[in-house]
Write a protein that holds these residues in place. Structure first.
Motif, PDB file in Angstrom:
ATOM      1  N   SER A 122      68.242  23.141  73.869  1.00 60.22           N
ATOM      2  CA  SER A 122      66.606  22.911  74.131  1.00 60.22           C
ATOM      3  C   SER A 122      66.359  21.542  74.917  1.00 60.22           C
ATOM      4  O   SER A 122      66.790  20.656  74.874  1.00 60.22           O
ATOM      5  CB  SER A 122      66.242  22.514  72.075  1.00 60.22           C
ATOM      6  OG  SER A 122      66.162  21.421  71.929  1.00 60.22           O
ATOM      7  N   GLY A 123      65.052  22.155  75.494  1.00 61.47           N
ATOM      8  CA  GLY A 123      64.510  21.392  75.418  1.00 61.47           C
ATOM      9  C   GLY A 123      64.151  19.583  75.193  1.00 61.47           C
ATOM     10  O   GLY A 123      64.414  18.038  75.472  1.00 61.47           O
ATOM     11  N   SER A 124      63.957  19.423  74.084  1.00 62.95           N
ATOM     12  CA  SER A 124      64.452  18.423  73.089  1.00 62.95           C
ATOM     13  C   SER A 124      65.596  17.602  73.218  1.00 62.95           C
ATOM     14  O   SER A 124      65.640  16.502  73.300  1.00 62.95           O
ATOM     15  CB  SER A 124      64.042  18.744  71.527  1.00 62.95           C
ATOM     16  OG  SER A 124      63.126  19.637  71.184  1.00 62.95           O
ATOM     17  N   ASN A 127      66.063  15.761  76.149  1.00 69.07           N
ATOM     18  CA  ASN A 127      65.224  14.530  76.441  1.00 69.07           C
ATOM     19  C   ASN A 127      65.868  14.272  75.640  1.00 69.07           C
ATOM     20  O   ASN A 127      65.830  12.515  75.996  1.00 69.07           O
ATOM     21  CB  ASN A 127      63.911  15.171  75.827  1.00 69.07           C
ATOM     22  CG  ASN A 127      63.286  15.092  77.481  1.00 69.07           C
ATOM     23  OD1 ASN A 127      63.596  14.911  78.208  1.00 69.07           O
ATOM     24  ND2 ASN A 127      62.362  16.264  76.897  1.00 69.07           N
ATOM     25  N   TYR A 156      53.674  16.191  76.674  1.00 66.72           N
ATOM     26  CA  TYR A 156      55.059  16.933  75.127  1.00 66.72           C
ATOM     27  C   TYR A 156      56.351  17.092  75.803  1.00 66.72           C
ATOM     28  O   TYR A 156      56.982  17.503  77.258  1.00 66.72           O
ATOM     29  CB  TYR A 156      54.163  18.122  75.129  1.00 66.72           C
ATOM     30  CG  TYR A 156      54.906  19.096  74.072  1.00 66.72           C
ATOM     31  CD1 TYR A 156      55.075  18.344  72.603  1.00 66.72           C
ATOM     32  CD2 TYR A 156      56.260  19.804  74.323  1.00 66.72           C
ATOM     33  CE1 TYR A 156      55.804  19.014  71.630  1.00 66.72           C
ATOM     34  CE2 TYR A 156      56.794  20.680  73.519  1.00 66.72           C
ATOM     35  CZ  TYR A 156      56.804  20.288  71.726  1.00 66.72           C
ATOM     36  OH  TYR A 156      57.557  20.952  70.918  1.00 66.72           O
ATOM     37  N   HIS A 157      57.374  16.264  75.077  1.00 63.20           N
ATOM     38  CA  HIS A 157      58.593  16.155  75.302  1.00 63.20           C
ATOM     39  C   HIS A 157      59.796  17.130  73.971  1.00 63.20           C
ATOM     40  O   HIS A 157      60.937  16.665  74.009  1.00 63.20           O
ATOM     41  CB  HIS A 157      58.928  14.535  75.410  1.00 63.20           C
ATOM     42  CG  HIS A 157      58.399  14.293  76.842  1.00 63.20           C
ATOM     43  ND1 HIS A 157      58.832  14.483  78.070  1.00 63.20           N
ATOM     44  CD2 HIS A 157      57.772  12.936  76.610  1.00 63.20           C
ATOM     45  CE1 HIS A 157      58.043  13.505  78.912  1.00 63.20           C
ATOM     46  NE2 HIS A 157      57.267  13.076  78.141  1.00 63.20           N
ATOM     47  N   GLY A 158      59.200  17.072  73.232  1.00 63.17           N
ATOM     48  CA  GLY A 158      59.857  18.081  72.368  1.00 63.17           C
ATOM     49  C   GLY A 158      59.267  17.472  70.860  1.00 63.17           C
ATOM     50  O   GLY A 158      59.122  16.461  70.207  1.00 63.17           O
ATOM     51  N   GLU A 229      56.802  14.822  83.037  1.00 59.29           N
ATOM     52  CA  GLU A 229      56.137  16.074  83.189  1.00 59.29           C
ATOM     53  C   GLU A 229      55.682  16.010  85.115  1.00 59.29           C
ATOM     54  O   GLU A 229      54.350  15.516  84.787  1.00 59.29           O
ATOM     55  CB  GLU A 229      55.581  16.992  82.626  1.00 59.29           C
ATOM     56  CG  GLU A 229      56.042  16.397  80.588  1.00 59.29           C
ATOM     57  CD  GLU A 229      55.252  17.076  80.132  1.00 59.29           C
ATOM     58  OE1 GLU A 229      54.635  16.522  79.937  1.00 59.29           O
ATOM     59  OE2 GLU A 229      54.683  18.039  79.661  1.00 59.29           O
ATOM     60  N   ASP A 262      60.625  15.442  83.460  1.00 56.52           N
ATOM     61  CA  ASP A 262      60.629  16.605  82.943  1.00 56.52           C
ATOM     62  C   ASP A 262      59.975  17.924  82.588  1.00 56.52           C
ATOM     63  O   ASP A 262      59.397  17.997  82.784  1.00 56.52           O
ATOM     64  CB  ASP A 262      60.070  16.036  81.335  1.00 56.52           C
ATOM     65  CG  ASP A 262      60.376  16.972  80.238  1.00 56.52           C
ATOM     66  OD1 ASP A 262      60.546  18.224  80.152  1.00 56.52           O
ATOM     67  OD2 ASP A 262      60.188  17.126  78.803  1.00 56.52           O
ATOM     68  N   ILE A 265      59.093  22.927  81.654  1.00 50.62           N
ATOM     69  CA  ILE A 265      58.029  24.276  81.866  1.00 50.62           C
ATOM     70  C   ILE A 265      58.828  24.586  83.563  1.00 50.62           C
ATOM     71  O   ILE A 265      58.218  25.632  84.245  1.00 50.62           O
ATOM     72  CB  ILE A 265      57.086  24.124  81.874  1.00 50.62           C
ATOM     73  CG1 ILE A 265      56.972  23.722  79.283  1.00 50.62           C
ATOM     74  CG2 ILE A 265      56.106  25.452  82.364  1.00 50.62           C
ATOM     75  CD1 ILE A 265      55.075  23.781  79.470  1.00 50.62           C
ATOM     76  N   LYS A 291      63.991  26.338  79.465  1.00 56.04           N
ATOM     77  CA  LYS A 291      62.727  27.180  79.517  1.00 56.04           C
ATOM     78  C   LYS A 291      63.729  28.225  80.510  1.00 56.04           C
ATOM     79  O   LYS A 291      64.497  29.184  79.724  1.00 56.04           O
ATOM     80  CB  LYS A 291      61.854  26.848  79.515  1.00 56.04           C
ATOM     81  CG  LYS A 291      61.031  26.351  78.091  1.00 56.04           C
ATOM     82  CD  LYS A 291      59.680  26.137  78.186  1.00 56.04           C
ATOM     83  CE  LYS A 291      58.918  25.592  77.714  1.00 56.04           C
ATOM     84  NZ  LYS A 291      58.814  26.230  75.585  1.00 56.04           N
TER      85      LYS A 291
HETATM   86  C1  LIG Z   1      57.737  19.260  79.534  1.00 57.02           C
HETATM   87  C2  LIG Z   1      58.646  19.975  78.106  1.00 57.02           C
HETATM   88  N1  LIG Z   1      59.958  19.241  77.430  1.00 57.02           N
HETATM   89  C3  LIG Z   1      60.476  19.452  76.296  1.00 57.02           C
HETATM   90  C4  LIG Z   1      60.091  20.301  75.785  1.00 57.02           C
HETATM   91  C5  LIG Z   1      60.569  20.590  74.423  1.00 57.02           C
HETATM   92  O1  LIG Z   1      61.799  22.066  74.963  1.00 57.02           O
HETATM   93  P1  LIG Z   1      62.256  23.069  73.450  1.00 57.02           P
HETATM   94  O2  LIG Z   1      61.357  23.522  72.557  1.00 57.02           O
HETATM   95  O3  LIG Z   1      63.111  23.771  73.895  1.00 57.02           O
HETATM   96  O4  LIG Z   1      62.801  21.718  72.477  1.00 57.02           O
HETATM   97  C6  LIG Z   1      59.177  21.204  76.235  1.00 57.02           C
HETATM   98  C7  LIG Z   1      58.996  22.320  75.139  1.00 57.02           C
HETATM   99  O5  LIG Z   1      57.834  23.043  75.125  1.00 57.02           O
HETATM  100  C8  LIG Z   1      58.262  20.665  77.403  1.00 57.02           C
HETATM  101  O6  LIG Z   1      57.429  22.078  77.595  1.00 57.02           O
END
Ligand SMILES: Cc1ncc(COP(=O)(O)O)c(C=O)c1O
Length: 452
Positions: A122-124, A127, A156-158, A229, A262, A265, A291
């Motif tokens: 996942s993005g979280s 990171n 927003y990074h998760g 981002e 990041d 998106i 994503k």
């Molecule tokens: C820029 C950014 N980083 C990290 C995340 C977190 O990703 P995830 O929901 O897959 O953990 C998101 C989710 O929308 C995001 O937009």
């Protein structure tokens, strides 16, 4: 003995959902008054709910279904990979073919200084992987005091502990007593929300000046990395003013701070490039992907790092980090098939020179709508700030966005309601006719919203 109930009626599905499921980013109690919105199937840019209502998905799932729903090529690739090898880890000196091929492919798509990839789900996680890699890197380089992380308001990074600590949205941090110590906020370039008299460009410069002051106050030698981002998505589609991102990157370079882009998106075509960081010449030290890497068909994320970071890590002996499913072969097969589709259908070029231009033009016309205080858009990412009875509102708790999104849905399209805005970011292979239909639904929804 408990006999499992097999729901046959969607009403009972809603009851079961209320009884057993806590939804992410949802007012669960409120939702269960009417029941969850259950999506039953999807094809192209449309989803169909369990009542048979077909809706144009203006958010590509959650900014991720870049190639549209139901693509046979990805389904076949996943099926074949499952039949051949459903799983094997990349731990303990092993890996699988799709994992290797995807790491190579990500490198070939751009940002050539970033030679190596660490996979997660996942993005979280990607990171948090970056945070740990960076701490390890500075330790190995003999700079163990570089432990602070800087990121911006409205970012927003998760949701994992590290990613939440990076996130600059109070609604995401406050309930959990975060950010953790050592995570420092910088001003995000949210011009509309600032009520500033300055032009966006002047405001961007002011944010950079404040950023430099914060870096100096914290002590540049204590800062490990800056996370940003290219376009702040979940914070409100905040499109950086001209010159701002380059300035931010330069500040990181000036103080020897690693720059992490990041792109969860923005990568894989959403802004008309494989990597927004390439398009805007940011030359990051790390990039975060998720994503659009699989268009959401299977969870997968990646942390790409520079050759210098990779060599340092590789010189550090045993690397004690990673997930059971890091580089899962089925997810990597999905990503390879997804990227092959993006290439075959020239989706990056389609966004850069065709549909993205059209979408942006239609989007910006909403600057003339009586319910809209500002419409801003870059290629396939846009936000409309909403007015209440013609007045600007800044308190996010007023929640005009979710109200307007619910009305737009009645008119046939899904958009995301966030604070006092709606965000729109559809599948990249959407047609011109579908863009027209999407904005007709948005207009009908906002006309109704303005009248109540
Ligand atoms: C820029 C950014 N980083 C990290 C995340 C977190 O990703 P995830 O929901 O897959 O953990 C998101 C989710 O929308 C995001 O937009």
């Amino acid at each position: 003995m408990i006999t499992p109930t097999i729901p046959t009626m969607t009403q009972s599905l809603r009851e079961i959902d209320a009884a057993h499921h806590i939804h992410p980013f949802t007012h669960n109690a409120d939702m269960h008054q009417t029941g969850a919105h259950i999506i039953a199937s999807a094809k192209g840019s449309y989803v169909t709910d369990d009542h048979g209502v077909r809706l144009l998905d203006g958010l590509a799932g959650l900014w991720c279904v870049n190639v549209g729903y139901g693509r046979r090529e990805i389904i076949d690739a996943v099926t074949q990979q499952m039949e051949k090898l459903c799983f094997y880890p990349s731990f303990f000196s092993s890996t699988t073919e799709p994992t290797i091929l995807l790491a190579d492919k990500l490198h070939r798509l751009g940002l050539p200084r970033l030679t190596h990839t660490l996979f997660s789900n996942s993005g979280s996680e990607a990171n948090d992987t970056a945070i740990k890699v960076i701490l390890h890197y500075w330790n190995l380089k003999g700079h163990p005091r570089r432990t602070k992380f800087i990121s911006r308001t409205y970012s927003y990074h998760g949701v994992t502990m590290g990613a939440t600590s990076l996130t600059g949205l109070v609604s995401c941090t406050k309930p959990f007593g975060l950010p953790a110590a050592g995570f420092v906020r910088l001003p995000g370039p949210y011009h509309y929300m600032s009520n500033s008299e300055l032009t966006p460009e002047e405001f961007g410069k002011k944010c950079l000046e404040e950023t430099e002051t914060i870096i100096r106050c914290e002590g540049p030698d204590s800062i490990a990395a800056l996370f940003a981002e290219p376009i702040q998505g979940a914070g409100g589609v905040i499109i950086p003013p001209a010159g701002y991102l380059k300035g931010l990157r330069e500040l990181a370079r000036k103080y020897g701070i690693l720059y992490v882009s990041d792109e969860v998106i923005t990568a894989f075509g959403r802004v008309g490039a494989y990597y927004a960081s390439d398009k805007w010449d940011l030359d990051p030290d790390l990039v975060i992907l998720a994503k659009g890497i699989t268009s959401g068909y299977i969870p997968l994320a990646a942390t790409r790092v520079s050759s210098e970071i990779a060599e340092t890590l590789n010189s550090g002996g045993y690397y004690a980090n990673g997930h059971t499913y890091s580089g899962h072969p089925v997810a990597c097969a999905a990503a390879l098939a997804n990227i092959a589709l993006i290439e075959k259908e020239n989706l990056v070029d389609y966004v850069a020179n065709d549909i993205g231009v059209y979408f942006e033009k239609k989007f910006l016309e909403f600057n003339n709508h009586p319910a809209v205080g500002e419409a801003r858009c870059h290629k396939m990412m846009g936000a409309m700030e909403l007015l209440r009875h013609g007045e600007k509102v800044t308190d996010p708790m007023i929640g005009l966005g979710p109200k307007a999104a619910a009305i737009v849905r009645k008119h046939g399209a899904i958009v995301r309601g966030l604070a006092n805005l709606i965000a729109i970011s559809p599948c990249l292979n959407i047609t011109h006719a579908e863009v027209d239909e999407l904005f007709a639904s948005v207009k009908a929804g906002l006309d109704e919203f303005a009248s109540i």
